[in-house]
Scaffold this motif. Structure first.
Motif, PDB file in Angstrom:
ATOM      1  N   LEU A  84       0.784  -1.201  -0.095  1.00 48.61           N
ATOM      2  CA  LEU A  84       0.170  -0.223   0.071  1.00 48.61           C
ATOM      3  C   LEU A  84       0.772   1.280  -0.222  1.00 48.61           C
ATOM      4  CD1 LEU A  84      -2.797  -1.095   2.245  1.00 48.61           C
ATOM      5  CD2 LEU A  84      -3.056  -0.891   0.117  1.00 48.61           C
ATOM      6  N   GLN A  85       1.830   1.154   0.596  1.00 52.19           N
ATOM      7  CA  GLN A  85       2.710   2.366   0.897  1.00 52.19           C
ATOM      8  C   GLN A  85       3.345   2.727  -0.644  1.00 52.19           C
ATOM      9  OE1 GLN A  85       5.496   1.406   3.844  1.00 52.19           O
ATOM     10  NE2 GLN A  85       4.345   2.187   5.389  1.00 52.19           N
ATOM     11  N   ALA A  86       3.695   1.509  -1.235  1.00 51.86           N
ATOM     12  CA  ALA A  86       4.476   1.698  -2.723  1.00 51.86           C
ATOM     13  C   ALA A  86       3.306   2.250  -3.589  1.00 51.86           C
ATOM     14  CB  ALA A  86       5.051   0.344  -3.112  1.00 51.86           C
ATOM     15  N   ALA A  87       2.155   1.599  -3.377  1.00 52.46           N
ATOM     16  CA  ALA A  87       1.091   1.917  -4.515  1.00 52.46           C
ATOM     17  C   ALA A  87       0.772   3.603  -4.204  1.00 52.46           C
ATOM     18  CB  ALA A  87      -0.021   1.219  -4.198  1.00 52.46           C
ATOM     19  N   ARG A  88       0.829   4.125  -2.948  1.00 52.91           N
ATOM     20  CA  ARG A  88       0.721   5.445  -2.620  1.00 52.91           C
ATOM     21  C   ARG A  88       1.707   6.285  -3.481  1.00 52.91           C
ATOM     22  NH1 ARG A  88      -2.823   7.543   1.398  1.00 52.91           N
ATOM     23  NH2 ARG A  88      -2.425   9.952   1.568  1.00 52.91           N
ATOM     24  N   HIS A  89       2.993   5.965  -3.208  1.00 46.45           N
ATOM     25  CA  HIS A  89       3.925   6.576  -3.822  1.00 46.45           C
ATOM     26  C   HIS A  89       4.008   6.647  -5.368  1.00 46.45           C
ATOM     27  CE1 HIS A  89       7.936   8.193  -4.133  1.00 46.45           C
ATOM     28  NE2 HIS A  89       8.323   7.076  -5.176  1.00 46.45           N
ATOM     29  N   LEU A  90       3.841   5.542  -5.971  1.00 47.24           N
ATOM     30  CA  LEU A  90       3.391   5.509  -7.202  1.00 47.24           C
ATOM     31  C   LEU A  90       2.388   6.379  -7.744  1.00 47.24           C
ATOM     32  CD1 LEU A  90       4.428   3.837  -9.907  1.00 47.24           C
ATOM     33  CD2 LEU A  90       2.565   2.212  -9.372  1.00 47.24           C
ATOM     34  N   SER A  91       1.119   6.156  -7.145  1.00 47.31           N
ATOM     35  CA  SER A  91       0.010   7.115  -7.804  1.00 47.31           C
ATOM     36  C   SER A  91       0.176   8.563  -7.690  1.00 47.31           C
ATOM     37  CB  SER A  91      -1.036   6.687  -6.802  1.00 47.31           C
ATOM     38  OG  SER A  91      -1.545   5.348  -6.839  1.00 47.31           O
ATOM     39  N   HIS A  92       0.817   9.165  -6.458  1.00 51.12           N
ATOM     40  CA  HIS A  92       1.007  10.625  -6.278  1.00 51.12           C
ATOM     41  C   HIS A  92       2.400  10.991  -7.186  1.00 51.12           C
ATOM     42  CE1 HIS A  92      -1.809  11.516  -3.384  1.00 51.12           C
ATOM     43  NE2 HIS A  92      -1.860  10.539  -3.050  1.00 51.12           N
ATOM     44  N   THR A  93       3.404  10.141  -7.368  1.00 48.39           N
ATOM     45  CA  THR A  93       4.568  10.418  -8.044  1.00 48.39           C
ATOM     46  C   THR A  93       4.550  10.314  -9.499  1.00 48.39           C
ATOM     47  OG1 THR A  93       5.730   9.858  -5.995  1.00 48.39           O
ATOM     48  CG2 THR A  93       7.112  10.418  -7.885  1.00 48.39           C
ATOM     49  N   TYR A  94       3.944   9.199  -9.950  1.00 48.54           N
ATOM     50  CA  TYR A  94       4.108   8.940 -11.527  1.00 48.54           C
ATOM     51  C   TYR A  94       2.679   8.770 -11.955  1.00 48.54           C
ATOM     52  CZ  TYR A  94       8.860   7.654  -9.996  1.00 48.54           C
ATOM     53  OH  TYR A  94       9.987   7.739  -9.415  1.00 48.54           O
ATOM     54  N   ALA A 104      -0.562   9.826 -11.210  1.00 49.95           N
ATOM     55  CA  ALA A 104      -1.397  10.961 -11.390  1.00 49.95           C
ATOM     56  C   ALA A 104      -0.724  12.213 -12.211  1.00 49.95           C
ATOM     57  CB  ALA A 104      -1.809  11.532 -10.216  1.00 49.95           C
ATOM     58  N   PRO A 105       0.504  12.445 -12.050  1.00 53.50           N
ATOM     59  CA  PRO A 105       0.927  13.647 -12.714  1.00 53.50           C
ATOM     60  C   PRO A 105       1.356  12.958 -14.220  1.00 53.50           C
ATOM     61  CG  PRO A 105       2.324  13.288 -10.851  1.00 53.50           C
ATOM     62  CD  PRO A 105       1.418  12.196 -10.891  1.00 53.50           C
ATOM     63  N   GLY A 106       1.478  11.705 -14.605  1.00 55.29           N
ATOM     64  CA  GLY A 106       1.631  11.324 -16.049  1.00 55.29           C
ATOM     65  C   GLY A 106       0.200  11.239 -16.601  1.00 55.29           C
ATOM     66  N   GLU A 107      -0.965  11.399 -15.881  1.00 58.24           N
ATOM     67  CA  GLU A 107      -2.400  11.255 -16.296  1.00 58.24           C
ATOM     68  C   GLU A 107      -2.598   9.861 -16.803  1.00 58.24           C
ATOM     69  OE1 GLU A 107      -3.118  14.228 -19.406  1.00 58.24           O
ATOM     70  OE2 GLU A 107      -2.922  15.903 -18.027  1.00 58.24           O
ATOM     71  N   HIS A 108      -2.037   8.890 -16.044  1.00 57.52           N
ATOM     72  CA  HIS A 108      -2.360   7.439 -16.054  1.00 57.52           C
ATOM     73  C   HIS A 108      -3.464   6.843 -15.581  1.00 57.52           C
ATOM     74  CE1 HIS A 108       1.374   7.082 -18.606  1.00 57.52           C
ATOM     75  NE2 HIS A 108       1.992   7.848 -17.495  1.00 57.52           N
ATOM     76  N   TYR A 109      -4.752   7.552 -15.762  1.00 57.85           N
ATOM     77  CA  TYR A 109      -5.909   7.453 -14.877  1.00 57.85           C
ATOM     78  C   TYR A 109      -6.304   6.013 -15.056  1.00 57.85           C
ATOM     79  CZ  TYR A 109      -5.932  12.284 -14.980  1.00 57.85           C
ATOM     80  OH  TYR A 109      -5.141  13.777 -14.781  1.00 57.85           O
ATOM     81  N   SER A 110      -5.982   5.447 -16.215  1.00 58.00           N
ATOM     82  CA  SER A 110      -6.657   3.871 -16.471  1.00 58.00           C
ATOM     83  C   SER A 110      -5.706   2.872 -15.456  1.00 58.00           C
ATOM     84  CB  SER A 110      -6.490   3.276 -17.862  1.00 58.00           C
ATOM     85  OG  SER A 110      -5.111   3.687 -18.270  1.00 58.00           O
ATOM     86  N   LEU A 111      -4.604   3.313 -15.322  1.00 55.60           N
ATOM     87  CA  LEU A 111      -3.628   2.521 -14.202  1.00 55.60           C
ATOM     88  C   LEU A 111      -3.763   2.797 -13.071  1.00 55.60           C
ATOM     89  CD1 LEU A 111      -0.089   2.896 -16.094  1.00 55.60           C
ATOM     90  CD2 LEU A 111      -1.783   1.031 -16.096  1.00 55.60           C
ATOM     91  N   LEU A 112      -4.510   4.062 -12.731  1.00 54.31           N
ATOM     92  CA  LEU A 112      -4.884   4.456 -11.284  1.00 54.31           C
ATOM     93  C   LEU A 112      -6.171   3.331 -11.011  1.00 54.31           C
ATOM     94  CD1 LEU A 112      -4.703   8.106 -10.812  1.00 54.31           C
ATOM     95  CD2 LEU A 112      -3.512   6.272  -9.396  1.00 54.31           C
TER      96      LEU A 112
END
Length: 1194
Positions: free
Chosen positions: A888-898, A900-908
């Motif tokens: 969960l920590q890695a997923a949060r870091h990945l979401s906020h850092t890569y 969301a900023p890269g607009e990979h909403y389908s991956l979110l």
């Protein structure tokens, strides 16, 4: 340990958070006292309770009662955790609450749990969960919960006493039975009568009296228990206590008190004893009472009291003597006028020995040894060890074994050991095994044979019991013997000799009843297996002896089979028990547990070779003649060998054939197949020259067609395969084992590895090649291979994690021609879980996947997301919270850092739905909402295979209610997307209530706006009821329907020109509103809407009696019956009724179906014309005369 008010925060490295930031943003937790009790900190819990609850409480007693119940519940839920229970007890005592009930219940629960675990009927975890549920019922005071636990506790105590060899009516047993009695007292149950019953059966009336008096048994229960004694003891107890009375003057508050009458009532013996303690001379007081009451028991107690006083005086003098010796010793040598110290000590030793030898009874000797237990520290002599003798005397109390006089003399250690051994033997003879063990330990005697002697005596006792004729009883007893020998650490040689001797005793004599003979044979088989089990524990293992035991075992099996068949032939009414019964099931389970097949030293490789195996030859008839088995016995043995082969017992079947020099074609076929696969034998040449004919014959073979479920790969046309297939077609028993050999052999050929070397190759590569095969059962075969090779979890986890990473990385690339992958994401979730479960510890796979994350390039974010999802699946299989938190920590870091900023909403969305922990990942909801991509969750719909649509639906609604309460559009969108009819209905109902509140806040004035608002409310309620009904919410739908009817009625009244308000009514306003309604059905609508029960008597009085509206009465009559009680209630209201309504009363009475009630009410209201009519009417004349003659009119 976190203290109350601990601040949970993670400061940024290099930055110290200010206090204002802490107050504004930090999460502060206030831990209550339960947290500290659960973690074993009662003092912290006490301080927390004083500060947080007691300081702000107004009713302290009520708070303490509530806290006691909560702590009681927590302690019983965690009764198996000593840190929690001891903390709970300490916490209660700190609060001044008695913890006796808590301690007794905890001890009882642990005793029951220990007993259940020893029974081995369920796993310890299942036993614990079952007992916790029963403990919760006890806390909730559910009916019969305490009685059920008392039954289990009594069984546990009885079994504990039996295992420890304690006599059931001894003083030690009384101490154990105190727990069930305390449990009964604390839970208001009838006191447990088990121990008093045992005392009565064993004629131990002294122990009986002490126990019932010590635990305050009610007199009525004691009288019923006394009846269990024999006639002699019943008469003795009756004579001893019938004349014991105590006279006392009591103030009863009546005329007897004024006259000073003395009230005499029967009292217990111990009341006199308690009174004696208040006297200056207790022994004289008891003697006086004995003479006055003519009670000999009090005279005996008086003598005992006098002896106690003498003992106290002797103890005081002995202490003075010891102080004198100490003073003499500390005075130094050559003290003027003093006697030599050595002479004084020598004379004192002689005097003490003389006193011991002159004791007139064992009781006096025991008390004297108690006084002299510490004299060894002061007297230097070579006499006996007073402390050891005192302990010995204490152990012999109540056993009937006396202390030998030789031990009171100065004797050599060897003779002293002989005397102790005689005492141990006497205690064993009397059945006092626990005391015998303690005496042996006191004298440093060997104790390993005590248990064997005890078990031998128990065997003899059990054999005299009628229950010994049950197989279940024998199985349970021998299993208990095995467990006790194992717990005692008995050496294997002694234990095996014990069971061997019993197996020889179990040989059934000729002429016994057939069923009894079968039972004895079954017992002997069991004992032979136990003997072999204990022999196998010896180092070195006596293999020859084990083989001889196995031969005896199979001889017994043959005899049992023949005898059973004989019984079936002789009589259809004397059949043996059914094959599947509780007792035979227990027997079969026991035999399987201690089977000869489970002894590793017997399963040698030589038994899988054909060398030394008996072949069918011309000399076979000569061997059959010389064999110790007859023709029928050899036939039965061949049948049993076939059953062994079908069960997979190849080693044991081969051994049995060699033991009895018997030829079994099926065993030979199995061993032949094994030898062919290993290369130990060369296959025979083909008889047919045409390969096509050969393959056609094999293809049409039924045996070959049945191999399709075992053969993983295409059949290889080699000689070994063909030969094994032929042998399989010839095999009647053991064909499954031959098919497994064929499958393994073909696997070795496909992997280009010889069969006899397949285990020598690198298991890692073999397993990898196996998993690459395009077979649906490759995972099952791989798991079998892993188990056979004994691969450790790290090796398997390395292979699985590599396969997962390669498969995920390859999913974004094109595979080269001929390239294979173990894992492909397109295989689905089931294939993934099967691959992960190849490793015993899936946590290792998850950890290795997390390590691979650092090596995956960031441009391949899709693979990173999938790796996190797979790692979470690995940790979830074993509920590893540390691993899940790491994901969960890695997923949060990945979401906020890569992402969301890269607009990979389908991956979110994929990350959220793949992990499925929506409550911990609400930040993804925030990111999607902030970037206006919230609808992607609804289009994605989630992976329905994992059944997460329901949890996603709940998480979305919870998020909208918490974070977007005003966004009704998103709420309705989610509800419609997931067909959430209930939530839609709730929204409509809430909207209707809001509209009604708005109407209530305004003055009641009939306007077009009011009517339109009511129409809107009616539509909302209809929609709400429809939504509820579609989701099968009957109660909510009915509620909306009732309110919709009320709104419809309100609109009807307004349209009729009435200003009457029937909505938003308070309970006090309901009666007047109902009285104002003109129609009866309208009353029903209002009463149903408000769940109100109207006063129909008052309504009918106003509507019918006073106003003469009999249409209202007819309408009511169609909805509910008019009972006699209703008419009586109406006529009770006629006290001030004008006479002008008499016609209405007469007409009202015509609707009363009960003629006698109609007559009585008319008579009370002086309506004599009605009564006269009833008496003159032909239909009612006879009935009224009978009723009036049998019952006076009131």
């Amino acid at each position: 340990m976190r203290l109350p008010g601990t601040l949970r925060q993670v400061p940024t490295p290099g930055l110290a958070p200010g206090s204002h930031l802490v107050d504004k943003f930090a999460l502060v937790e206030n831990l209550d006292f339960f947290y500290y009790i659960y973690h074993g900190r009662p003092s912290f819990a006490y301080g927390n309770f004083l500060i947080q609850q007691l300081g702000v409480c107004s009713d302290v007693q009520l708070l303490l009662q509530k806290v006691w119940l909560q702590v009681y519940r927590l302690a019983l839920k965690c009764f198996n955790m000593p840190s929690v229970t001891s903390s709970a007890v300490c916490f209660c005592e700190l609060l001044g609450i008695c913890s006796l009930k808590l301690r007794v219940d905890i001890r009882s629960m642990n005793a029951i749990l220990q007993h259940w675990n020893q029974l081995d009927r369920h796993t310890p975890a299942q036993n614990l969960q079952t007992l916790i549920s029963k403990a919760v019922k006890l806390v909730n005071a559910e009916p019969r919960a305490a009685e059920e636990l008392l039954h289990y506790l009594e069984a546990a105590v009885a079994d504990s006493l039996e295992q420890r060899g304690i006599s059931r009516s001894s003083h030690e047993a009384a101490q154990e039975w105190a727990l069930p009695v305390q449990f009964c007292q604390l839970h208001s149950l009838e006191l447990s009568p088990v121990y008093p019953n045992h005392c009565a059966e064993d004629r131990q009336f002294i122990h009986f009296l002490l126990f019932v008096q010590l635990h305050n048994f009610p007199p009525q229960q004691v009288r019923s228990l006394v009846c269990l004694f024999g006639p002699t003891l019943q008469a003795h107890l009756g004579i001893a206590f019938q004349d014991l009375q105590v006279h006392s003057q009591r103030r009863v508050g009546g005329p007897e008190e004024e006259l000073g009458f003395l009230r005499t009532e029967e009292a217990e013996l111990f009341q006199a004893l308690l009174q004696s303690q208040e006297e200056q001379m207790p022994c004289r007081f008891l003697l006086h009472k004995a003479v006055v009451q003519q009670c000999p028991v009090l005279a005996v107690l008086s003598a005992c009291q006098q002896r106690t006083e003498k003992f106290t005086e002797a103890k005081t003098k002995l202490l003075d003597f010891q102080r004198t010796l100490v003073t003499l010793r500390n005075g130094g040598p050559g003290t003027a006028g003093s006697l030599p110290l050595q002479w004084v000590e020598s004379q004192a030793s002689v005097l003490l020995l003389t006193m011991l030898q002159c004791c007139s009874s064992q009781y006096d000797l025991h008390r004297l040894l108690q006084l002299l237990a510490d004299v060894d520290k002061l007297l230097k002599s070579n006499g006996p060890d007073f402390r050891k003798l005192s302990q010995l005397s204490k152990l012999l109390q109540g056993s009937g074994v006396t202390l030998p006089l030789r031990l009171l003399q100065c004797i050599p250690p060897s003779i002293q050991q002989e005397e102790f051994q005689l005492i141990v033997d006497a205690l064993q003879t009397g059945g006092h095994y626990s005391q015998a063990r303690q005496v042996a330990e006191l004298a440093d005697l060997p104790v390993h044979r005590l248990l064997l002697s005890q078990l031998l005596q128990e065997v003899n006792i059990h054999k005299t019991n009628w229950q010994w004729m049950r197989l279940e009883t024998r199985v349970a007893f021998w299993k208990k013997c095995h467990m006790r020998l194992k717990a005692d650490g008995t050496d294997p040689g002694s234990a095996s000799q014990f069971f061997r001797s019993q197996s020889e005793v179990a040989i059934p004599p000729t002429g016994h009843e057939s069923k009894t003979e079968i039972l004895d044979i079954q017992e002997r088989c069991l004992l032979l297996q136990l003997t072999a089990h204990w022999l196998s524990l010896q180092i070195p293992t006596p293999v020859d002896e084990l083989e001889r035991l196995e031969k005896k075992f199979w001889l017994c099996e043959v005899q049992k089979h023949i005898l059973t068949a004989t019984i079936e032939k002789e009589s259809v009414f004397n059949l043996p028990p059914p094959a599947i019964t509780p007792e035979t099931n227990a027997y079969e389970v026991f035999m399987k547990e201690f089977s000869f097949s489970n002894i590793p030293d017997l399963n040698m490789e030589k038994y899988l070779s054909l060398e030394g195996f008996q072949s069918h030859s011309e000399k076979q008839e000569e061997l059959d003649t010389e064999s110790e088995l007859g023709v029928e016995e050899r036939r039965v043995l061949a049948l049993l060998i076939g059953q062994l082969l079908d069960k997979g017992g190849i080693h044991e079947a081969s051994r049995v054939c060699r033991h009895f020099t018997i030829h079994s074609p099926d065993v030979r076929v199995v061993l032949h197949c094994h030898a062919l696969a290993c290369g130990a034998m060369v296959p025979e040449p083909h008889e047919e020259t045409s390969e096509a004919a050969e393959m056609k014959a094999l293809t049409n073979s039924p045996s070959l067609s049945s191999l399709s479920s075992f053969v993983m790969l295409p059949l290889l046309e080699d000689a070994v395969t063909v030969q094994i297939q032929k042998l399989v077609s010839q095999c009647c028993h053991g064909s499954s084992y031959c098919k497994q050999i064929l499958s393994l052999y073909q696997l070795s050929k496909e992997l280009q590895c010889p069969f006899n070397h397949i285990r020598r190759e690198d298991p890692h590569s073999v397993l990898k090649n196996l998993l690459m095969l395009e077979q649906p059962d490759r995972f099952r075969m791989a798991k079998t291979f892993i188990k056979a090779q004994g691969l450790n979890a790290d090796t398997v986890a390395e292979l699985v994690s590599d396969a997962l990473v390669q498969g995920l990385l390859a999913s974004t690339q094109e595979l080269q021609p001929g390239e294979k992958q173990i894992f492909r994401p397109s295989d689905g979730q089931e294939s993934l879980i099967q691959l992960i479960r190849l490793c015993e510890d899936s946590n290792i796979v998850g950890l290795k996947l997390m390590e691979y994350l650092h090596n995956v390039p960031l441009r391949n974010l899709n693979s990173v997301v999938e790796l996190l999802i797979v790692a979470h699946s690995c940790f979830s299989l074993t509920c590893n919270m540390e691993g899940i938190v790491r994901v969960l920590q890695a997923a949060r870091h990945l979401s906020h850092t890569y992402l969301a900023p890269g607009e990979h909403y389908s991956l979110l969305v994929r990350l959220l739905t793949g992990i499925g922990r929506y409550n911990e990942m609400t930040y993804i909801f925030d990111l999607l909402h902030q970037n206006h991509c919230f609808e992607m969750l609804l289009r994605k719909k989630v992976d329905t295979e994992r059944g997460q649509s329901s949890s996603l639906k709940t998480a979305l609604l919870d998020y909208i209610k918490r974070c977007l309460p005003a966004d009704s559009e998103k709420h309705n969108m989610v509800a419609l997307c997931f067909s959430m009819r209930r939530e839609i209905g709730e929204n409509h109902e809430i909207a209707a209530r809001t509209q009604l509140k708005m109407i209530e806040s305004q003055d009641w004035v009939v306007t077009p706006d009011l009517k339109s608002s009511l129409v809107k409310v009616l539509g909302l309620l209809k929609d709400s009821a429809e939504s509820f009904s579609k989701d099968s919410c009957v109660r909510q739908a009915s509620r909306c329907v009732r309110r919709a009817k009320l709104i419809t009625l309100q609109l009807h009244l307004l349209n009729q020109g009435s200003n009457l308000c029937i909505i938003n009514l308070k309970p006090a306003e309901l009666h007047n509103a109902i009285m104002a309604l003109p129609q009866c059905y309208q009353v029903f609508v209002v009463s149903e809407a408000y769940c109100y029960s109207p006063d129909w008597a008052e309504i009918l009085y106003q509507k019918v009696v006073l106003k003469g509206d009999f249409f209202y009465l007819e309408d009511l009559k169609r909805h509910r019956p008019l009972t006699s009680s209703l008419f009586e209630d109406i006529f009770k209201k006629l006290d001030s009724t004008p006479s002008s309504v008499s016609s209405n009363l007469k007409r009202l009475l015509t609707h009363c179906d009960d003629v006698f009630t109609r007559y009585r009410l008319a008579y009370q209201q002086n309506l004599y014309d009605v009564t006269k009519t009833l008496l003159q009417d032909n239909k009612t004349y006879s009935y009224m005369n009978d009723r009036l003659n049998s019952k006076a009119l009131i």
